[in-house]
Design an enzyme around this catalytic site. Structure first.
Site, short mmCIF file in Angstrom:
data_model
loop_
_atom_site.label_atom_id
_atom_site.label_comp_id
_atom_site.label_asym_id
_atom_site.label_seq_id
_atom_site.Cartn_x
_atom_site.Cartn_y
_atom_site.Cartn_z
N CYS A 86 -56.64 5.80 -10.23
CA CYS A 86 -58.29 5.71 -9.82
C CYS A 86 -59.10 5.97 -10.94
O CYS A 86 -60.37 5.83 -10.86
CB CYS A 86 -58.45 6.26 -8.53
SG CYS A 86 -58.24 8.00 -8.75
N CYS B 196 -55.83 12.51 -3.54
CA CYS B 196 -57.09 13.06 -4.15
C CYS B 196 -57.00 14.69 -4.01
O CYS B 196 -57.27 15.36 -4.72
CB CYS B 196 -58.37 12.70 -3.17
SG CYS B 196 -58.25 10.84 -2.80
#
Ligand code: FES
Length: 126
Positions: free
Chosen positions: A35, A104
């Protein structure tokens, strides 16, 4: 059901411990190649206790919320406890993250580990 818990939204909107510690005892920086998000953690450690912790995250809302929560979880803790912090504990403290956003929270775990490793390295080098 809302995609994100209220805690995630709260820590995303009002992240705790954002910033830089100039004379940090340990600094860790990690990124997720997929990402492209980057997280940096700064630790101030005295007598083996995490006296202060700050972070800078260039990333998604979940990464910001995860870093914020992770700093809250380790602040005031002994180094040995901070070492044990897992991404699962961070996600649980946030009342959960969607499955595809779990990576995350992994970034937060890795950034803290990396900062603690840096601290240990500096300490053993005198
Ligand atoms: Fe990459 Fe959240 S999408 S850390």
């Amino acid at each position: 059901m809302a995609l994100y818990s209220e805690k995630v939204m709260d820590h995303f909107r009002n992240p705790r411990n954002v910033g830089v510690i100039e004379d940090a005892d340990g600094i860790g920086e990690v990124g997720n190649a997929r990402c492209g998000d980057i997280m940096k953690m700064y630790l101030k450690i005295e007598d083996d206790i995490i006296k202060d912790v700050k972070f800078e995250t260039f990333g998604c809302g979940s990464a910001i919320a995860s870093s914020s929560m992770a700093t809250e979880l380790i602040k005031g803790q002994p180094v040995s406890e901070a070492m044990k912090l897992t991404n699962k504990a961070v996600a649980e403290a946030l009342d959960g993250l969607p499955d595809y956003k779990m990576h995350c929270s992994v970034l937060a775990e890795e950034a803290i580990q990396s900062a603690l490793n840096d601290y240990e390295k500096k300490r053993s080098n005198g």
